[in-house]
Design an enzyme around this catalytic site. Structure first.
Site, mmCIF file in Angstrom:
data_model
loop_
_atom_site.group_PDB
_atom_site.id
_atom_site.type_symbol
_atom_site.label_atom_id
_atom_site.label_comp_id
_atom_site.label_asym_id
_atom_site.label_seq_id
_atom_site.Cartn_x
_atom_site.Cartn_y
_atom_site.Cartn_z
ATOM 1 N N CYS A 264 47.187 64.461 33.050
ATOM 2 C CA CYS A 264 46.461 65.326 34.316
ATOM 3 C C CYS A 264 45.982 65.761 35.112
ATOM 4 C CB CYS A 264 46.945 66.836 33.369
ATOM 5 S SG CYS A 264 45.369 67.039 33.042
ATOM 6 N N ARG B 270 29.653 49.691 28.268
ATOM 7 C CA ARG B 270 28.482 49.837 30.024
ATOM 8 C C ARG B 270 28.327 50.589 30.253
ATOM 9 N NH1 ARG B 270 33.801 47.856 34.017
ATOM 10 N NH2 ARG B 270 31.436 47.356 35.343
ATOM 11 N N TYR C 134 34.574 50.287 28.146
ATOM 12 C CA TYR C 134 33.896 50.857 28.750
ATOM 13 C C TYR C 134 32.888 52.169 28.228
ATOM 14 C CZ TYR C 134 37.174 49.745 33.744
ATOM 15 O OH TYR C 134 36.970 49.191 34.081
ATOM 16 N N CYS D 37 41.680 62.953 33.259
ATOM 17 C CA CYS D 37 43.527 62.644 32.284
ATOM 18 C C CYS D 37 43.992 62.111 32.431
ATOM 19 C CB CYS D 37 43.398 64.255 31.914
ATOM 20 S SG CYS D 37 45.028 63.824 31.153
ATOM 21 N N HIS E 187 34.056 53.355 44.410
ATOM 22 C CA HIS E 187 35.135 52.935 43.173
ATOM 23 C C HIS E 187 34.605 53.950 41.494
ATOM 24 C CE1 HIS E 187 35.358 48.456 44.585
ATOM 25 N NE2 HIS E 187 35.879 49.512 45.142
ATOM 26 N N CYS F 53 45.132 69.667 29.120
ATOM 27 C CA CYS F 53 46.522 69.650 28.733
ATOM 28 C C CYS F 53 46.491 69.467 26.996
ATOM 29 C CB CYS F 53 47.012 68.271 29.143
ATOM 30 S SG CYS F 53 46.957 66.819 29.147
ATOM 31 N N CYS G 218 42.530 64.963 26.147
ATOM 32 C CA CYS G 218 41.950 65.596 27.373
ATOM 33 C C CYS G 218 41.704 67.318 26.820
ATOM 34 C CB CYS G 218 43.623 65.918 28.438
ATOM 35 S SG CYS G 218 43.145 67.012 29.860
HETATM 36 C C1 BV8 Z 1 43.466 49.325 46.357
HETATM 37 C C2 BV8 Z 1 35.883 49.748 39.193
HETATM 38 C C3 BV8 Z 1 45.192 50.582 47.093
HETATM 39 C C4 BV8 Z 1 36.039 48.894 37.529
HETATM 40 C C5 BV8 Z 1 36.052 48.008 40.658
HETATM 41 C C6 BV8 Z 1 45.215 40.404 47.954
HETATM 42 C C7 BV8 Z 1 44.216 40.368 48.864
HETATM 43 C C8 BV8 Z 1 43.479 41.064 49.620
HETATM 44 C C9 BV8 Z 1 43.496 42.462 48.676
HETATM 45 C C10 BV8 Z 1 44.067 42.980 47.309
HETATM 46 C C11 BV8 Z 1 45.182 41.721 46.898
HETATM 47 N N1 BV8 Z 1 45.501 41.661 45.978
HETATM 48 C C12 BV8 Z 1 45.397 43.163 45.650
HETATM 49 C C13 BV8 Z 1 44.618 43.729 46.306
HETATM 50 C C14 BV8 Z 1 43.845 44.881 47.219
HETATM 51 C C15 BV8 Z 1 42.721 44.800 45.546
HETATM 52 C C16 BV8 Z 1 41.547 43.571 45.449
HETATM 53 O O1 BV8 Z 1 40.865 43.665 46.189
HETATM 54 N N2 BV8 Z 1 42.426 42.834 44.980
HETATM 55 C C17 BV8 Z 1 41.308 40.868 44.887
HETATM 56 C C18 BV8 Z 1 40.998 40.852 43.501
HETATM 57 C C19 BV8 Z 1 41.772 40.380 46.119
HETATM 58 N N3 BV8 Z 1 42.187 45.976 45.460
HETATM 59 C C20 BV8 Z 1 41.964 47.353 44.972
HETATM 60 O O2 BV8 Z 1 43.066 46.920 44.462
HETATM 61 C C21 BV8 Z 1 41.888 48.949 45.218
HETATM 62 N N4 BV8 Z 1 42.560 49.434 46.214
HETATM 63 O O3 BV8 Z 1 42.831 48.926 47.195
HETATM 64 O O4 BV8 Z 1 44.641 50.418 45.947
HETATM 65 C C22 BV8 Z 1 46.077 51.688 47.083
HETATM 66 C C23 BV8 Z 1 46.538 52.442 48.332
HETATM 67 C C24 BV8 Z 1 47.063 53.448 47.841
HETATM 68 C C25 BV8 Z 1 48.063 53.863 46.665
HETATM 69 C C26 BV8 Z 1 47.544 52.985 45.438
HETATM 70 C C27 BV8 Z 1 47.206 51.670 46.065
HETATM 71 C C28 BV8 Z 1 40.524 48.852 44.022
HETATM 72 C C29 BV8 Z 1 39.790 47.701 43.784
HETATM 73 C C30 BV8 Z 1 39.050 48.506 42.724
HETATM 74 C C31 BV8 Z 1 38.458 47.889 41.553
HETATM 75 N N5 BV8 Z 1 37.394 48.481 40.857
HETATM 76 N N6 BV8 Z 1 35.184 48.080 39.560
HETATM 77 C C32 BV8 Z 1 34.694 48.442 36.303
HETATM 78 O O5 BV8 Z 1 34.132 48.309 36.972
HETATM 79 O O6 BV8 Z 1 35.502 48.164 35.798
HETATM 80 S S1 BV8 Z 1 36.197 46.159 41.722
HETATM 81 C C33 BV8 Z 1 34.532 45.822 40.244
HETATM 82 O O7 BV8 Z 1 34.408 44.165 40.991
HETATM 83 C C34 BV8 Z 1 33.788 45.764 41.339
HETATM 84 O O8 BV8 Z 1 33.045 47.181 41.438
HETATM 85 C C35 BV8 Z 1 33.145 44.928 42.990
HETATM 86 O O9 BV8 Z 1 33.799 46.048 43.478
HETATM 87 C C36 BV8 Z 1 34.451 44.077 42.581
HETATM 88 C C37 BV8 Z 1 33.479 42.893 42.924
HETATM 89 O O10 BV8 Z 1 32.433 42.530 41.675
HETATM 90 P P1 BV8 Z 1 30.440 42.306 42.399
HETATM 91 O O11 BV8 Z 1 30.480 43.574 42.493
HETATM 92 O O12 BV8 Z 1 30.669 41.519 43.715
HETATM 93 O O13 BV8 Z 1 30.192 41.462 41.489
HETATM 94 P P2 BV8 Z 1 30.626 40.289 40.494
HETATM 95 O O14 BV8 Z 1 30.651 39.724 39.258
HETATM 96 O O15 BV8 Z 1 31.830 39.926 41.465
HETATM 97 O O16 BV8 Z 1 29.259 39.429 41.579
HETATM 98 C C38 BV8 Z 1 27.710 39.585 41.349
HETATM 99 C C39 BV8 Z 1 27.628 39.048 42.335
HETATM 100 O O17 BV8 Z 1 26.230 39.511 42.040
HETATM 101 C C40 BV8 Z 1 27.803 37.131 42.785
HETATM 102 O O18 BV8 Z 1 27.595 37.827 43.902
HETATM 103 C C41 BV8 Z 1 26.635 36.840 42.118
HETATM 104 O O19 BV8 Z 1 25.952 36.032 42.956
HETATM 105 C C42 BV8 Z 1 25.492 38.513 42.701
HETATM 106 N N7 BV8 Z 1 23.850 38.472 42.433
HETATM 107 C C43 BV8 Z 1 24.268 38.288 40.475
HETATM 108 N N8 BV8 Z 1 22.764 38.516 39.996
HETATM 109 C C44 BV8 Z 1 21.741 38.413 41.557
HETATM 110 C C45 BV8 Z 1 22.833 38.760 42.158
HETATM 111 N N9 BV8 Z 1 22.576 38.970 43.389
HETATM 112 C C46 BV8 Z 1 21.075 39.558 43.900
HETATM 113 N N10 BV8 Z 1 19.982 39.480 42.685
HETATM 114 C C47 BV8 Z 1 20.689 39.239 41.506
HETATM 115 N N11 BV8 Z 1 19.929 39.568 40.132
HETATM 116 ZN ZN ZN Z 2 45.271 66.233 30.852
#
Ligand code: BV8
Ligand code: ZN
Length: 333
Positions: free
Chosen positions: A155, A91, A88, A152, A144, A214, A211
């Site tokens: 906490c 990034r 991170y 933290c 996100h 805490c 943190c």
């Molecule tokens: C939750 C922050 C519940 C961190 C991110 C099974 C089925 C369905 C869902 C799930 C499942 N099992 C688990 C889940 C839920 C899970 C999920 O969806 N998993 C997926 C993998 C199936 N989701 C979660 O866990 C979410 N939380 O559900 O919580 C809950 C409720 C109560 C209590 C507890 C829990 C949380 C998900 C958030 C994860 N964090 N990001 C970080 O960035 O480090 S996700 C991260 O990946 C991104 O933020 C984004 O959302 C995701 C995909 O990224 P993209 O932006 O699409 O990027 P990617 O590389 O994939 O694609 C790039 C695209 O750009 C491509 O299409 C490419 O062709 C295109 N491109 C490239 N260059 C260009 C371009 N287009 C135009 N111009 C260009 N030049």
């Molecule tokens: Zn703390």
């Protein structure tokens, strides 16, 4: 590193381009955009690719041995907080040294032209570039959270908008030393990150940011990791906007639209009868936007170049951002 390099050279088979029934007519799209009272956008890492930021699924260079989705979890942080922090901090450093591109500026201008009731942008990106393109804050929902928020691990302490780089003396982004530390880490963490019990942490715990509240808890990136819930207030505000009227058009920009609940908003819009307009470099994996109809639109290309072109009819030429007031990068390639 090419603009669309990815954190994890995707091992996906080269899929043949899918036959799409969607329209590619810019003039037809602009007529729909102009007549649309309410427009929703879902943005992903592809929007920032032309600003030089790797997309989520891919890590060029030093992160090629790591899958971002394996680092973006609480377990990975528990197992090796130093390694996750290096990911991170890297990034943060890249995002702080990047500039918003013309795609960010075009969306910000669309927001101003359409107004709060007329346009809402849901961003999956944590890089801060839409904010730096002066996208109206009320019309930008960070699903996100942000690379620049800290929390933290123990906490409720939260710190917003911390842009210091380096964040901590142990997290100086000097690519040579990171590469050395990463190769050492990948040797100790032979198994996948999510279930490794790293014997020697990449960075000793007491050399990581702690943190200030805490004192004992480790600070962590304030982003939403997998299996963590999205910010409640953000979800409520999105539901309020969606609930206040039908959506006429949904832009799906630079995302594989496969992470939920973010990807579900495309389906919500489509169910309300919205037309879908995809902007993507590659139309083979469009997730929840994958079944485009003849009333929908598909513009294949770099978002930094396509967005100013297709939105131009509504937002004007954006000249002021081409090297003038803004520092918009025009798309590469
Ligand atoms: C939750 C922050 C519940 C961190 C991110 C099974 C089925 C369905 C869902 C799930 C499942 N099992 C688990 C889940 C839920 C899970 C999920 O969806 N998993 C997926 C993998 C199936 N989701 C979660 O866990 C979410 N939380 O559900 O919580 C809950 C409720 C109560 C209590 C507890 C829990 C949380 C998900 C958030 C994860 N964090 N990001 C970080 O960035 O480090 S996700 C991260 O990946 C991104 O933020 C984004 O959302 C995701 C995909 O990224 P993209 O932006 O699409 O990027 P990617 O590389 O994939 O694609 C790039 C695209 O750009 C491509 O299409 C490419 O062709 C295109 N491109 C490239 N260059 C260009 C371009 N287009 C135009 N111009 C260009 N030049
Ligand atoms: Zn703390």
């Amino acid at each position: 590193m090419s603009s669309s390099t990815s954190f994890h050279q995707s091992s996906r088979q080269q899929k043949p381009p899918k036959r799409s029934w969607a329209s590619t007519s810019v003039s037809d799209f602009q007529a729909v955009l102009k007549s649309s009272k309410r427009v929703l956008a879902l943005c992903g890492a592809g929007l920032s690719a032309s600003s030089g930021l790797e997309t989520f699924r891919g890590a060029g260079g030093m992160w090629r041995n790591y899958k971002a989705s394996a680092l973006a979890t609480p377990e990975a942080f528990e197992n090796d907080p130093g390694l996750v922090w290096l990911f991170y901090a890297y990034r943060r450093h890249k995002a702080l040294n990047a500039k918003p591109n013309m795609g960010h500026y075009a969306l910000a201008e669309l927001a101003r032209r359409k107004g709060e009731e007329g346009f809402m942008c849901l961003s999956q990106n944590i890089d801060g570039l839409s904010q730096r393109a002066n996208h109206p804050a009320a019309q930008l929902k960070l699903l996100h959270s942000s690379l620049f928020d800290l929390k933290c691990f123990s906490c409720p302490y939260i710190e917003k908008d911390n842009f210091s780089d380096p964040l901590h003396p142990s997290l100086i982004i000097d690519e040579a030393s990171i590469t050395a530390r990463l190769s050492a880490a990948s040797k100790t963490n032979k198994k996948s990150l999510s279930n490794s019990t790293s014997k020697s942490p990449t960075i000793p715990i007491d050399e990581l940011p702690h943190c200030p509240a805490c004192k004992t808890g480790l600070l962590r990136p304030g982003v939403v990791w997998f299996d963590e819930s999205l910010p409640k207030q953000t979800l409520t505000e999105i539901d309020q906007w969606i609930g206040s009227g039908l959506i006429d058009l949904c832009l799906v920009i630079g995302t594989t639209a496969q992470v939920y609940p973010a990807a579900s908003y495309v389906q919500v819009a489509s169910k309300e009868g919205a037309r879908i307009a995809v902007v993507n470099m590659d139309s083979r994996e469009l997730g929840s936007a994958g079944s485009l109809r003849s009333v929908d639109f598909l513009f294949e290309g770099d978002a930094a170049r396509v967005l100013p072109d297709i939105l131009g009819g509504v937002v004007g030429g954006l000249e002021e951002f081409c090297g003038g007031g803004g520092d918009g990068e025009r798309g590469s390639g």
